[in-house]
Design a protein around this motif. Structure first.
Motif, PDB file in Angstrom:
ATOM      1  N   HIS A   3     -29.858 -26.794  42.663  1.00  0.00           N
ATOM      2  CA  HIS A   3     -29.947 -27.753  41.545  1.00  0.00           C
ATOM      3  C   HIS A   3     -31.338 -28.367  41.391  1.00  0.00           C
ATOM      4  CE1 HIS A   3     -25.670 -27.253  41.625  1.00  0.00           C
ATOM      5  NE2 HIS A   3     -25.551 -27.864  42.778  1.00  0.00           N
ATOM      6  N   ARG A   4     -32.356 -27.739  41.942  1.00  0.00           N
ATOM      7  CA  ARG A   4     -33.722 -28.284  41.839  1.00  0.00           C
ATOM      8  C   ARG A   4     -34.174 -28.411  40.394  1.00  0.00           C
ATOM      9  NH1 ARG A   4     -38.011 -26.832  46.298  1.00  0.00           N
ATOM     10  NH2 ARG A   4     -39.273 -27.372  44.516  1.00  0.00           N
ATOM     11  N   ARG A   7     -32.371 -31.305  38.733  1.00  0.00           N
ATOM     12  CA  ARG A   7     -32.933 -32.578  39.232  1.00  0.00           C
ATOM     13  C   ARG A   7     -34.273 -32.857  38.563  1.00  0.00           C
ATOM     14  NH1 ARG A   7     -31.162 -35.114  44.062  1.00  0.00           N
ATOM     15  NH2 ARG A   7     -29.719 -33.884  45.300  1.00  0.00           N
ATOM     16  N   LEU A  11     -35.101 -36.072  36.273  1.00  0.00           N
ATOM     17  CA  LEU A  11     -36.179 -36.993  36.641  1.00  0.00           C
ATOM     18  C   LEU A  11     -37.229 -37.098  35.532  1.00  0.00           C
ATOM     19  CD1 LEU A  11     -36.646 -36.087  40.391  1.00  0.00           C
ATOM     20  CD2 LEU A  11     -35.953 -38.311  39.479  1.00  0.00           C
ATOM     21  N   LEU A  68     -25.754 -33.461  36.284  1.00  0.00           N
ATOM     22  CA  LEU A  68     -26.259 -33.475  37.656  1.00  0.00           C
ATOM     23  C   LEU A  68     -25.291 -34.178  38.602  1.00  0.00           C
ATOM     24  CD1 LEU A  68     -28.556 -32.722  39.583  1.00  0.00           C
ATOM     25  CD2 LEU A  68     -29.626 -34.929  39.007  1.00  0.00           C
ATOM     26  N   LEU A  72     -23.634 -32.351  41.821  1.00  0.00           N
ATOM     27  CA  LEU A  72     -24.002 -32.780  43.171  1.00  0.00           C
ATOM     28  C   LEU A  72     -22.881 -33.459  43.951  1.00  0.00           C
ATOM     29  CD1 LEU A  72     -27.623 -34.190  42.744  1.00  0.00           C
ATOM     30  CD2 LEU A  72     -26.906 -31.970  43.631  1.00  0.00           C
ATOM     31  N   GLY A  77     -27.558 -36.770  48.628  1.00  0.00           N
ATOM     32  CA  GLY A  77     -28.223 -37.373  47.483  1.00  0.00           C
ATOM     33  C   GLY A  77     -27.285 -37.757  46.355  1.00  0.00           C
ATOM     34  N   THR A  81     -28.007 -40.400  43.178  1.00  0.00           N
ATOM     35  CA  THR A  81     -27.982 -39.798  41.845  1.00  0.00           C
ATOM     36  C   THR A  81     -26.966 -40.508  40.961  1.00  0.00           C
ATOM     37  OG1 THR A  81     -28.639 -37.664  42.757  1.00  0.00           O
ATOM     38  CG2 THR A  81     -27.628 -37.643  40.574  1.00  0.00           C
ATOM     39  N   LEU A 146     -32.733 -42.395  41.375  1.00  0.00           N
ATOM     40  CA  LEU A 146     -32.839 -40.938  41.237  1.00  0.00           C
ATOM     41  C   LEU A 146     -33.939 -40.381  42.141  1.00  0.00           C
ATOM     42  CD1 LEU A 146     -32.429 -40.630  37.369  1.00  0.00           C
ATOM     43  CD2 LEU A 146     -30.821 -39.786  39.106  1.00  0.00           C
ATOM     44  N   SER A 149     -32.799 -40.488  45.709  1.00  0.00           N
ATOM     45  CA  SER A 149     -31.802 -39.460  46.009  1.00  0.00           C
ATOM     46  C   SER A 149     -32.465 -38.145  46.395  1.00  0.00           C
ATOM     47  CB  SER A 149     -30.856 -39.247  44.823  1.00  0.00           C
ATOM     48  OG  SER A 149     -31.482 -38.537  43.770  1.00  0.00           O
ATOM     49  N   VAL A 150     -33.686 -37.931  45.912  1.00  0.00           N
ATOM     50  CA  VAL A 150     -34.435 -36.720  46.251  1.00  0.00           C
ATOM     51  C   VAL A 150     -35.319 -36.980  47.468  1.00  0.00           C
ATOM     52  CG1 VAL A 150     -36.184 -35.091  45.455  1.00  0.00           C
ATOM     53  CG2 VAL A 150     -34.416 -35.889  43.881  1.00  0.00           C
TER      54      VAL A 150
END
Length: 162
Positions: A3-4, A7, A11, A68, A72, A77, A81, A146, A149-150
């Motif tokens: 899910h990069r 994300r 963002l 997202l 997730l 995370g 999120t 957010l 979360s990363v």
């Protein structure tokens, strides 16, 4: 990390959405001292692209954020999120409840009695300005959540691996 891309999109959209509320907050101290005529002139001309660009940007932020969150669930995370996306939804709810009615009232007056706008804006200015300020605070908290979360998850992974 799965899910990069999603994300990243969330963002980026969240950061861009925050820029509009940040602009309102930076303008607020000066605009609260404007005469009703100057305030009317500024607010009647300055914010056209906030609606044209900002409306779709906000909707994209909310929709991609919701996707997202669903993607997730049960993953690292998730809570950050969820908190971030919820903050953006609450900010949008405040805009709908506080700012949008002012915009509608002013738009109606512009069509029926443009001469009433300075008086109308003088009465509605605090609601409009502080409604945007509340949205800024929530969006800032949302973006921070957010990001955490990363980045918070990355820090935990790195310290666990050592």
């Amino acid at each position: 990390m799965p899910h990069r891309r999603l994300r990243f999109i969330v963002l980026l959209l969240a950061a861009l959405t925050l820029t509009m509320e940040a602009a309102h907050v930076l303008e607020l101290p000066q605009k609260m001292h404007y005469t009703p005529q100057l305030y009317t002139a500024v607010n009647s001309t300055m914010y056209r692209y906030f609606a044209i660009v900002g409306g779709p940007l906000t909707i994209l932020t909310l929709l991609s954020g919701a996707v997202l969150v669903v993607a997730l669930r049960h993953q690292p995370g998730f809570s950050g999120t969820l908190a971030g996306v919820v903050a953006y939804f609450v900010a949008f709810g405040i805009w709908l409840a506080v700012v949008a009615p002012v915009n509608s009232t002013v738009a109606a007056a512009l069509k029926t009695d443009p001469g009433s706008l300075p008086r109308l804006w003088a009465a509605l200015r605090p609601r409009w300005e502080y409604g945007h300020a509340a949205g800024f605070v929530l969006q800032l908290l949302g973006l921070a959540s957010l990001l955490w979360s990363v980045l918070g998850g990355a820090g935990r992974s790195a310290s666990t691996a050592s």
